[in-house]
Write a protein that holds these residues in place. Sequence first.
Motif, short mmCIF file in Angstrom:
data_model
loop_
_atom_site.label_atom_id
_atom_site.label_comp_id
_atom_site.label_asym_id
_atom_site.label_seq_id
_atom_site.Cartn_x
_atom_site.Cartn_y
_atom_site.Cartn_z
N ASN A 32 0.83 -1.21 0.00
CA ASN A 32 0.00 0.00 0.00
C ASN A 32 0.86 1.26 0.00
O ASN A 32 0.52 2.26 -0.65
CB ASN A 32 -0.94 0.00 1.19
N ASP A 33 1.97 1.22 0.70
CA ASP A 33 2.88 2.37 0.71
C ASP A 33 3.54 2.55 -0.67
O ASP A 33 3.74 3.67 -1.13
CB ASP A 33 3.97 2.20 1.77
N PHE A 34 3.89 1.44 -1.31
CA PHE A 34 4.59 1.48 -2.59
C PHE A 34 3.68 1.87 -3.75
O PHE A 34 4.11 2.48 -4.72
CB PHE A 34 5.23 0.12 -2.85
N LYS A 35 2.41 1.46 -3.67
CA LYS A 35 1.41 1.74 -4.71
C LYS A 35 1.86 1.25 -6.09
O LYS A 35 2.06 2.02 -7.03
CB LYS A 35 1.09 3.25 -4.76
N PRO A 36 1.99 -0.06 -6.23
CA PRO A 36 2.48 -0.59 -7.51
C PRO A 36 1.51 -0.35 -8.65
O PRO A 36 0.29 -0.31 -8.46
CB PRO A 36 2.63 -2.09 -7.22
N GLN A 37 2.06 -0.21 -9.84
CA GLN A 37 1.23 -0.11 -11.04
C GLN A 37 1.01 -1.48 -11.68
O GLN A 37 0.20 -1.62 -12.59
CB GLN A 37 1.91 0.83 -12.04
N LEU A 38 1.77 -2.46 -11.23
CA LEU A 38 1.62 -3.85 -11.65
C LEU A 38 2.13 -4.72 -10.51
O LEU A 38 3.14 -4.40 -9.89
CB LEU A 38 2.43 -4.12 -12.92
N LEU A 39 1.41 -5.82 -10.25
CA LEU A 39 1.82 -6.75 -9.19
C LEU A 39 2.15 -8.09 -9.81
O LEU A 39 1.34 -8.68 -10.53
CB LEU A 39 0.68 -6.91 -8.17
N LEU A 40 3.36 -8.57 -9.53
CA LEU A 40 3.82 -9.86 -9.99
C LEU A 40 3.93 -10.82 -8.81
O LEU A 40 4.29 -10.40 -7.70
CB LEU A 40 5.19 -9.73 -10.67
N ILE A 41 3.64 -12.10 -9.05
CA ILE A 41 3.66 -13.10 -7.98
C ILE A 41 4.56 -14.27 -8.38
O ILE A 41 4.37 -14.87 -9.44
CB ILE A 41 2.25 -13.64 -7.68
N SER A 42 5.54 -14.57 -7.54
CA SER A 42 6.29 -15.83 -7.64
C SER A 42 5.52 -16.86 -6.82
O SER A 42 5.60 -16.88 -5.59
CB SER A 42 7.72 -15.66 -7.12
N GLN B 182 -5.91 -13.96 -2.81
CA GLN B 182 -7.02 -13.00 -2.67
C GLN B 182 -6.53 -11.68 -2.10
O GLN B 182 -6.88 -10.60 -2.57
CB GLN B 182 -8.09 -13.59 -1.75
N ALA B 183 -5.67 -11.77 -1.07
CA ALA B 183 -5.15 -10.54 -0.45
C ALA B 183 -4.33 -9.73 -1.44
O ALA B 183 -4.41 -8.49 -1.48
CB ALA B 183 -4.31 -10.90 0.77
N LEU B 184 -3.53 -10.41 -2.25
CA LEU B 184 -2.72 -9.70 -3.23
C LEU B 184 -3.59 -9.10 -4.33
O LEU B 184 -3.32 -7.98 -4.81
CB LEU B 184 -1.67 -10.64 -3.82
N CYS B 185 -4.62 -9.81 -4.74
CA CYS B 185 -5.54 -9.25 -5.73
C CYS B 185 -6.27 -8.03 -5.19
O CYS B 185 -6.56 -7.08 -5.94
CB CYS B 185 -6.54 -10.32 -6.18
N ASP B 186 -6.58 -8.03 -3.89
CA ASP B 186 -7.20 -6.85 -3.29
C ASP B 186 -6.29 -5.63 -3.41
O ASP B 186 -6.74 -4.52 -3.72
CB ASP B 186 -7.53 -7.12 -1.82
N VAL B 187 -5.00 -5.83 -3.13
CA VAL B 187 -4.04 -4.73 -3.26
C VAL B 187 -3.97 -4.27 -4.72
O VAL B 187 -3.94 -3.07 -5.01
CB VAL B 187 -2.65 -5.16 -2.77
N ALA B 188 -3.96 -5.23 -5.63
CA ALA B 188 -3.90 -4.87 -7.05
C ALA B 188 -5.14 -4.09 -7.47
O ALA B 188 -5.05 -3.15 -8.27
CB ALA B 188 -3.75 -6.14 -7.89
N ASP B 189 -6.29 -4.46 -6.95
CA ASP B 189 -7.50 -3.70 -7.25
C ASP B 189 -7.38 -2.25 -6.79
O ASP B 189 -7.84 -1.32 -7.46
CB ASP B 189 -8.72 -4.35 -6.58
N THR B 190 -6.76 -2.06 -5.63
CA THR B 190 -6.65 -0.72 -5.07
C THR B 190 -5.67 0.16 -5.84
O THR B 190 -5.95 1.34 -6.07
CB THR B 190 -6.18 -0.82 -3.59
N HIS B 191 -4.55 -0.42 -6.27
CA HIS B 191 -3.47 0.41 -6.79
C HIS B 191 -3.19 0.26 -8.28
O HIS B 191 -2.62 1.18 -8.88
CB HIS B 191 -2.18 0.12 -6.01
N CYS B 192 -3.54 -0.88 -8.88
CA CYS B 192 -3.12 -1.08 -10.28
C CYS B 192 -4.20 -1.72 -11.13
O CYS B 192 -3.91 -2.55 -12.00
CB CYS B 192 -1.81 -1.86 -10.35
#
Length: 313
Positions: free
Chosen positions: A232-242, A268-278
Amino acid sequence: MTTALFTHTDCLNHVTPPGHPERVDRLMAIYSAFDAMDLSNVLRIDAPMGTDTDILRVHPRAHIDAVTDAAPSVGSVALDADTHMSTGSLKAAYRGVGAMTKAVDMVLGGEVQNAFAAMRPPGHHAEKKTPMGFCLFGNIAIAAKHALDAHGLERVAIVDFDVHHGNGTQDLLWDEPRTLFISSHQMPLYPGSGAAHETGASGNIINIPLQANSGGAELRKAYERVVIPALNDFKPQLLLISAGFDAHRNDPLANLNWDEADFAWATQALCDVADTHCEGRVVSTLEGGYDLDALAASTRAHLEVLIKRGTHG
């Protein structure tokens, strides 16, 4: 919108010695899981070949040449005690690179909401000049640099929940302030890196060592206390998952004792962050996971979340 699923039969031609945990049967088990799923809303794609231009974003030419020169014309060779190449390995590795760069292109181009690359060999242990830990090229670091350099993004985040530390991704992106790399992993464990004090040249790396047998509850605490706030602090424009699934309780190489519900929760938690920021833009790639049944079930749980988010947002 939909989910893109990348596979390629070339990845079945990366043959490791008998008894090796990173084996062809891993993909066969995952493919069987796919056959049992409703993939009517999924765009199935044969992974293209990656290019040297892609790889050179993170690896020097000497690394590409060394891996290429090591590829056998018959049989197999050992690059180290864990990492092997057969006659089909080099092409499979280039397919892995191509899957990730194409996935980034499609997600950032608005063709799909998210993507999953079911490819092997994995990538997160490959360092700048060193193939290791079953890995030849740093696929997810390559994808991050492709998003930054080819698409002009300013911030790309990578979250690695494989049970082993993503030392390769850390090495490849240590000096890249436009990325945030977060790795949760069992420690002590191979490869021995990933201490909390390893933070990158500009504080762009966060390592979360977890104790053996800590279980899914500790995973969720780590995400709630560290991973999600940092993203949330970083506010990514794209989220990648290993997406390594060797933290599963049945995996033979480690013992964090997660289950399929934990992987689904993390996704699900990571997708929530992606919805918010990217705008929900997520690209995920297969890393570890060596109990075949656990791998298949966990991959399915991960993909089901991506499909639901891709379809419904």
